[in-house]
Design an enzyme around this catalytic site. Structure first.
Site, PDB file in Angstrom:
ATOM      1  N   LYS A  10       0.149  13.834 -10.445  1.00  0.00           N
ATOM      2  CA  LYS A  10       0.882  14.647  -9.466  1.00  0.00           C
ATOM      3  C   LYS A  10       2.378  14.500  -9.682  1.00  0.00           C
ATOM      4  CE  LYS A  10       2.441  11.030  -6.802  1.00  0.00           C
ATOM      5  NZ  LYS A  10       3.836  10.608  -6.712  1.00  0.00           N
ATOM      6  N   ALA A  98       2.472   3.133 -13.974  1.00  0.00           N
ATOM      7  CA  ALA A  98       3.634   2.777 -13.135  1.00  0.00           C
ATOM      8  C   ALA A  98       4.742   3.814 -13.288  1.00  0.00           C
ATOM      9  CB  ALA A  98       4.165   1.379 -13.474  1.00  0.00           C
ATOM     10  N   GLY A 103      -0.990   7.692 -11.209  1.00  0.00           N
ATOM     11  CA  GLY A 103      -2.041   7.373 -12.174  1.00  0.00           C
ATOM     12  C   GLY A 103      -3.074   6.404 -11.611  1.00  0.00           C
ATOM     13  N   GLY A 104      -2.623   5.359 -10.939  1.00  0.00           N
ATOM     14  CA  GLY A 104      -3.554   4.391 -10.347  1.00  0.00           C
ATOM     15  C   GLY A 104      -4.367   5.032  -9.233  1.00  0.00           C
ATOM     16  N   SER A 105      -3.707   5.837  -8.419  1.00  0.00           N
ATOM     17  CA  SER A 105      -4.393   6.537  -7.332  1.00  0.00           C
ATOM     18  C   SER A 105      -5.424   7.504  -7.890  1.00  0.00           C
ATOM     19  CB  SER A 105      -3.388   7.313  -6.480  1.00  0.00           C
ATOM     20  OG  SER A 105      -2.427   6.441  -5.944  1.00  0.00           O
ATOM     21  N   ASP A 138      -1.603   7.844  -1.772  1.00  0.00           N
ATOM     22  CA  ASP A 138      -1.669   9.010  -2.658  1.00  0.00           C
ATOM     23  C   ASP A 138      -3.091   9.339  -3.108  1.00  0.00           C
ATOM     24  OD1 ASP A 138       1.063   9.162  -2.528  1.00  0.00           O
ATOM     25  OD2 ASP A 138       1.426   8.400  -4.556  1.00  0.00           O
TER      26      ASP A 138
HETATM   27  O1  C5P Z   1      -0.306   3.278  -0.096  1.00  0.00           O
HETATM   28  P1  C5P Z   1       0.047   2.578  -1.369  1.00  0.00           P
HETATM   29  O2  C5P Z   1      -0.779   1.342  -1.584  1.00  0.00           O
HETATM   30  O3  C5P Z   1       0.033   3.481  -2.551  1.00  0.00           O
HETATM   31  O4  C5P Z   1       1.544   2.109  -1.192  1.00  0.00           O
HETATM   32  C1  C5P Z   1       2.133   1.213  -2.089  1.00  0.00           C
HETATM   33  C2  C5P Z   1       3.387   0.643  -1.461  1.00  0.00           C
HETATM   34  O5  C5P Z   1       4.374   1.666  -1.344  1.00  0.00           O
HETATM   35  C3  C5P Z   1       3.212   0.116  -0.054  1.00  0.00           C
HETATM   36  O6  C5P Z   1       2.813  -1.216  -0.077  1.00  0.00           O
HETATM   37  C4  C5P Z   1       4.618   0.276   0.521  1.00  0.00           C
HETATM   38  O7  C5P Z   1       5.454  -0.759   0.068  1.00  0.00           O
HETATM   39  C5  C5P Z   1       5.090   1.546  -0.136  1.00  0.00           C
HETATM   40  N1  C5P Z   1       4.841   2.750   0.695  1.00  0.00           N
HETATM   41  C6  C5P Z   1       5.591   2.939   1.834  1.00  0.00           C
HETATM   42  N2  C5P Z   1       5.378   4.035   2.602  1.00  0.00           N
HETATM   43  C7  C5P Z   1       4.449   4.969   2.249  1.00  0.00           C
HETATM   44  C8  C5P Z   1       3.686   4.783   1.079  1.00  0.00           C
HETATM   45  C9  C5P Z   1       3.911   3.667   0.313  1.00  0.00           C
HETATM   46  O8  C5P Z   1       6.452   2.119   2.178  1.00  0.00           O
HETATM   47  N3  C5P Z   1       4.273   6.028   2.999  1.00  0.00           N
END
Ligand code: C5P
Length: 298
Positions: A10, A98, A103-105, A138
């Site tokens: 994405k 990264a 990609g991980g999502s 994501d």
């Molecule tokens: O949801 P995800 O595990 O992908 O998020 C990874 C990190 O990105 C979270 O631990 C947080 O530090 C940050 N994040 C955030 N606010 C969001 C999405 C992600 O602060 N809406």
């Protein structure tokens, strides 16, 4: 018997970020567009238990333990249906690692769909999307694809109409950026200021609906870009090189460090890609267009 699922990367055409919430996450108005760079995840029964392998140019950077979102997806689905996650997940990786392209999502969503088919759980679409949201902000978008506005952490999705195909060039950086680190830098840069609540841009959603690249280029935005540039200042050179080469606009994709360049048509995309390759400001360059479908069984 095995099941293979293909899943796209994405780009965020809008990423509006609010202040940090008490749970540490940030409220977002996040407009996702799925683009045609793909990972493939193959699930095969593994009597020995859960195993993850990965192939592709960046495979060495992919964790193969239980921190991998594909592994966590298999575990979450197995736990919900009271079975053991006895599956081998092979990730054929083409989405930058990264890179800010989910990609991980994507691998999490693909593994969930593949295990669901392999185990014939009969889970409904809403149930699968609920597991996706637990896995990461994501992950639901990787499942649905197309274009969508994500509110909340980014996981509350509304699909958006797209009136045409958008042609992009992606420049991969020499190293990765950690998403939490970029959000922390966002907080640091905004310390002492009142961060407004994030809102979706109607002009941007109209540009998507119209399929108009000039209008989209005029309205794209990424509130994480200053934070990504602060942690990775060389990205400014990549952005300048893409714009100089004739891209309609260039921006950091999500939390970066991949940079995304919108062009008017496939020919312009090839031209910008050539110039970026020659610029020496990035590790690799790819052309991809979107929207494309989300996680799909092959
Ligand atoms: O949801 P995800 O595990 O992908 O998020 C990874 C990190 O990105 C979270 O631990 C947080 O530090 C940050 N994040 C955030 N606010 C969001 C999405 C992600 O602060 N809406």
């Amino acid at each position: 018997m095995s099941v293979t699922v293909r899943v796209p990367a994405k780009v965020n055409v809008q990423l509006a970020v609010g202040a940090a919430r008490p749970d540490g996450f940030h409220d977002l108005a996040n407009v996702f567009l799925a683009v045609g760079l793909y990972d493939e995840v193959t699930a095969t029964p593994s009597p020995g238990g859960l195993r993850v392998t990965c192939s592709g140019p960046d495979a060495g950077q992919v964790p193969l333990d239980r921190t991998n979102l594909a592994a966590r997806a298999a575990e979450a689905l197995a736990a919900r249906y009271g079975r053991t996650p006895d599956v081998h997940l092979h990730i054929a990786k083409d989405i930058p690692v990264a890179g800010g392209m989910a990609g991980g999502s994507a691998d999490g969503a693909a593994a969930l769909l593949a295990c669901d088919a392999l185990w014939q759980t009969g889970a409904s679409r809403p149930e699968l999307l609920e597991i996706c949201a637990e896995l990461g902000s994501d992950v639901p978008f990787s499942m649905v694809g197309g274009a969508a506005l994500g509110l909340g952490r980014g996981e509350r999705l509304t699909s958006q109409k797209v009136g045409g195909t958008f042609h992009w060039v992606f420049a991969m950086a020499s190293r990765g950026l950690s998403t939490p680190a970029v959000f922390r830098e966002f907080d640091r840069l905004n310390e002492g200021t009142e961060v407004p609540a994030p809102v979706a841009s109607h002009d941007l959603l109209d540009a998507l609906a119209a399929g108009d690249p000039d209008a989209l280029a005029a309205t794209v935005s990424n509130d994480l870009q200053p934070a990504a540039l602060s942690l990775f200042p060389e990205l400014a050179e990549t952005l300048a090189a893409g714009r100089d080469a004739g891209a309609l606009t260039g921006l950091v994709s999500g939390s970066g460090p991949t940079t995304a360049f919108l062009t008017r048509d496939p020919e312009a995309a090839e031209k910008v890609a050539e110039a970026l390759r020659a610029s020496g400001t990035c590790r690799a360059v790819r052309v991809a267009s979107g929207p494309v479908a989300g996680a799909t069984m092959l």
